[in-house]
Write a protein that holds these residues in place. Structure first.
Motif, short mmCIF file in Angstrom:
data_model
loop_
_atom_site.label_atom_id
_atom_site.label_comp_id
_atom_site.label_asym_id
_atom_site.label_seq_id
_atom_site.Cartn_x
_atom_site.Cartn_y
_atom_site.Cartn_z
N LEU A 87 0.83 -1.20 0.00
CA LEU A 87 0.00 0.00 0.00
C LEU A 87 0.87 1.25 0.00
CD1 LEU A 87 -2.59 -0.99 2.78
CD2 LEU A 87 -2.89 -1.17 0.29
N ASP A 88 0.41 2.26 -0.69
CA ASP A 88 1.04 3.57 -0.66
C ASP A 88 0.12 4.50 0.12
OD1 ASP A 88 2.55 5.83 -1.09
OD2 ASP A 88 2.20 5.92 -3.25
N GLY A 89 0.70 5.28 1.02
CA GLY A 89 -0.13 6.17 1.81
C GLY A 89 0.69 7.11 2.65
N GLU A 90 0.08 7.62 3.69
CA GLU A 90 0.71 8.63 4.55
C GLU A 90 0.44 8.29 6.01
OE1 GLU A 90 2.47 12.79 3.86
OE2 GLU A 90 1.79 11.24 2.47
N ILE A 91 1.49 8.40 6.82
CA ILE A 91 1.34 8.24 8.26
C ILE A 91 1.11 9.62 8.87
CG2 ILE A 91 2.46 7.56 10.41
CD1 ILE A 91 4.03 5.49 8.82
N VAL A 92 0.06 9.76 9.64
CA VAL A 92 -0.26 11.03 10.28
C VAL A 92 -0.58 10.78 11.75
CG1 VAL A 92 -1.14 12.06 8.15
CG2 VAL A 92 -2.72 10.87 9.66
N VAL A 93 -0.52 11.83 12.53
CA VAL A 93 -0.93 11.77 13.93
C VAL A 93 -2.01 12.81 14.17
CG1 VAL A 93 -0.24 12.16 16.32
CG2 VAL A 93 1.24 10.84 14.82
N PRO A 94 -3.26 12.38 14.37
CA PRO A 94 -4.32 13.33 14.72
C PRO A 94 -4.34 13.59 16.22
CG PRO A 94 -5.22 11.16 14.09
CD PRO A 94 -3.74 11.03 14.19
N THR A 95 -4.55 14.83 16.62
CA THR A 95 -4.68 15.15 18.04
C THR A 95 -5.89 16.06 18.23
OG1 THR A 95 -3.17 17.03 17.83
CG2 THR A 95 -2.22 14.93 18.52
N GLY A 96 -6.33 16.17 19.47
CA GLY A 96 -7.50 16.98 19.78
C GLY A 96 -8.72 16.12 20.04
N GLU A 97 -9.75 16.75 20.56
CA GLU A 97 -11.00 16.05 20.87
C GLU A 97 -11.84 15.86 19.61
OE1 GLU A 97 -11.67 14.78 23.83
OE2 GLU A 97 -9.69 15.51 24.45
N PRO A 98 -12.69 14.85 19.58
CA PRO A 98 -13.58 14.67 18.43
C PRO A 98 -14.35 15.96 18.14
CG PRO A 98 -13.71 12.77 19.89
CD PRO A 98 -12.86 13.78 20.59
N GLY A 99 -14.37 16.32 16.87
CA GLY A 99 -15.00 17.56 16.46
C GLY A 99 -14.03 18.70 16.31
N THR A 100 -12.85 18.58 16.95
CA THR A 100 -11.83 19.62 16.85
C THR A 100 -10.46 19.03 16.53
OG1 THR A 100 -11.39 19.57 19.23
CG2 THR A 100 -13.04 21.16 18.43
N GLN A 101 -10.44 17.82 16.00
CA GLN A 101 -9.16 17.19 15.70
C GLN A 101 -8.49 17.83 14.49
OE1 GLN A 101 -9.80 12.91 15.31
NE2 GLN A 101 -8.91 12.60 17.31
N ARG A 102 -7.16 17.79 14.50
CA ARG A 102 -6.38 18.22 13.35
C ARG A 102 -5.07 17.45 13.34
NH1 ARG A 102 -5.59 23.33 12.20
NH2 ARG A 102 -3.43 23.13 11.57
N LEU A 103 -4.38 17.48 12.22
CA LEU A 103 -3.10 16.80 12.12
C LEU A 103 -2.07 17.55 12.96
CD1 LEU A 103 -2.92 15.91 8.31
CD2 LEU A 103 -3.92 14.62 10.19
N ASP A 104 -1.22 16.78 13.64
CA ASP A 104 -0.22 17.35 14.54
C ASP A 104 1.17 16.94 14.05
OD1 ASP A 104 1.47 18.03 16.67
OD2 ASP A 104 -0.11 17.74 18.15
N TRP A 105 1.83 17.83 13.33
CA TRP A 105 3.15 17.50 12.78
C TRP A 105 4.18 17.32 13.88
CZ3 TRP A 105 5.49 15.79 8.59
CH2 TRP A 105 6.89 15.90 8.52
N GLU A 106 4.13 18.15 14.93
CA GLU A 106 5.10 18.04 16.00
C GLU A 106 5.02 16.68 16.69
OE1 GLU A 106 7.60 20.02 16.80
OE2 GLU A 106 7.04 21.17 15.02
N ALA A 107 3.80 16.23 16.95
CA ALA A 107 3.63 14.91 17.58
C ALA A 107 4.15 13.81 16.67
CB ALA A 107 2.16 14.68 17.91
N LEU A 108 3.93 13.95 15.38
CA LEU A 108 4.43 12.95 14.43
C LEU A 108 5.95 12.94 14.40
CD1 LEU A 108 3.95 10.91 12.11
CD2 LEU A 108 3.83 12.86 10.55
N SER A 109 6.57 14.11 14.35
CA SER A 109 8.03 14.20 14.29
C SER A 109 8.69 13.56 15.51
CB SER A 109 8.47 15.66 14.17
OG SER A 109 8.00 16.23 12.99
N GLN A 110 8.06 13.68 16.66
CA GLN A 110 8.63 13.12 17.88
C GLN A 110 8.71 11.60 17.84
OE1 GLN A 110 6.50 14.71 21.26
NE2 GLN A 110 6.81 16.82 20.58
N ARG A 111 7.97 10.99 16.93
CA ARG A 111 7.98 9.53 16.85
C ARG A 111 9.31 8.98 16.32
NH1 ARG A 111 3.02 7.08 17.05
NH2 ARG A 111 4.33 5.25 17.31
N ILE A 112 10.09 9.80 15.63
CA ILE A 112 11.40 9.35 15.14
C ILE A 112 12.39 9.53 16.28
CG2 ILE A 112 13.13 9.58 13.34
CD1 ILE A 112 10.38 8.78 12.32
#
Length: 356
Positions: A87-112
């Protein structure tokens, strides 16, 4: 399988264009989808010999493997995927409460992170999601030569009903809807819109897709830094891109750091500083211009290993016209993948037509 980590496939790439193109601008039409702001990932779910999923590996856009950084996704692929696939795709990290979630690049970067204990903790605190947008192989059959319309239909049948953390990106052939997405989805942290030729096969490492972003950005290599005029901290970063012959060329500088950031960058970049046999930092000097005057043009050299994303307005020749702005570090990118062909260059236009 036709495609494995022992014979990996390079992801298909996108060329930047200034606006969402009309569907009839490409023979066979276009399919539009959101541009996800995460780590590009090729997932190899290999057979176990008994009809199920065995080894799972996650490859990045470059040669770096991301598998060890996302154990929760590896477990999910083994548990949820209906069978062996690529599969080809993208790994993302969503943060925030349902209804106000957005992608969080900082949280994703910390995974490395080099520490397995830290990776495990973050996989529980900020679990990742995989957004699939292409099917490259199913079982032992490669889908690379099939048109995108057929690959997309097969992907929907294969993975369309899978639960979190595997998601299937939405698509449309309605250009007006795609233009709405470009505006509306930015509020959720997305990066723009991608247009894919419906009749096109999968072209590894070729820029056959079209991407429309909210501003011009480029992934560049950190070459060195200048000390701030105050004498404390990093005043600016020198950055470069590889040309077609493999030379790493200086394309400009990145500045406008806060006082705290200038000081922290000294420590952050210390492991990359080039040193001579005596242990002294190796320095260089950029070319002087009529604007530099008596300005210090010396800089501390860095080993060209670290990638950052910068925001820029336009190019002048082979350099940024103005000082670029730091966006973020890109730990998922290999330095050698930072080339000039990613740049959004304006279409040539006659000055006489502008003046007339």
């Amino acid at each position: 399988m036709a495609l494995t980590t022992s014979s990996p496939v390079a992801p298909m790439l996108a060329k930047a264009v200034p606006a969402v193109p009309e569907p009839d601008s490409v023979e066979g039409g276009l399919s539009y989808e959101p541009k996800w702001d995460g780590f590009r990932a090729i997932v190899y779910a290999e057979p176990d010999g008994e009809g199920g999923i065995g080894a799972v590996e996650i490859g990045s856009r470059g040669s770096k493997m991301l598998t060890r950084y996302f154990p929760e996704l590896v477990e999910a692929f083994r548990r949820l995927l209906p069978g062996p696939c690529v599969l080809d795709g993208e790994i993302v990290v969503p943060t925030g409460e349902p209804g106000t979630q957005r992608l969080d690049w900082e949280a994703l970067s910390q995974r490395i992170h080099p520490a397995a204990s830290r990776v495990k903790l973050l996989s529980e605190e900020t679990p990742a999601t995989f957004v699939a947008f292409d099917l490259l192989a199913l079982g032992d059959e490669s889908y690379l030569d099939r048109p995108f319309a057929e690959r997309r239909a097969a992907l929907e049948e294969f993975a369309g009903d899978l639960p979190d953390p595997i998601q299937l990106t939405r698509t449309t052939t309605d250009v007006d809807l795609a233009r709405r997405w470009l505006v509306e989805f930015e509020g959720a942290g997305l990066d723009g819109v991608v247009a894919k030729p419906l009749a096109g096969g999968y072209a590894p490492n070729k820029r056959t897709m079209l991407k429309i972003k909210h501003h011009r950005t480029a992934d560049v290599v950190a070459l060195g830094y200048r000390i701030h005029k105050s004498g404390r901290g990093v005043g600016s970063l020198l950055v470069g891109l590889y040309d077609d012959s493999g030379r790493l060329l200086n394309v400009g500088g990145v500045s406008a750091f806060s006082d705290a950031k200038r000081l922290s960058l000294i420590d952050e970049l210390e492991p990359l500083v080039e040193r001579d046999e005596s242990g002294e930092a190796v320095t260089g000097a950029t070319d002087r211009s009529r604007f530099s005057g008596s300005k210090d043009v010396s800089f501390v050299r860095l080993r060209p290993e670290r990638v950052l994303e910068v925001r820029y307005d336009q190019m002048e020749g082979m350099r940024f016209r103005h000082t670029a702005q730091f966006e973020r570090w890109r730990p998922d990118r290999e330095a050698r993948s930072c080339t000039f062909d990613q740049l959004d260059r304006p279409i040539a236009y006659d000055l006489g037509d502008v003046l007339s």
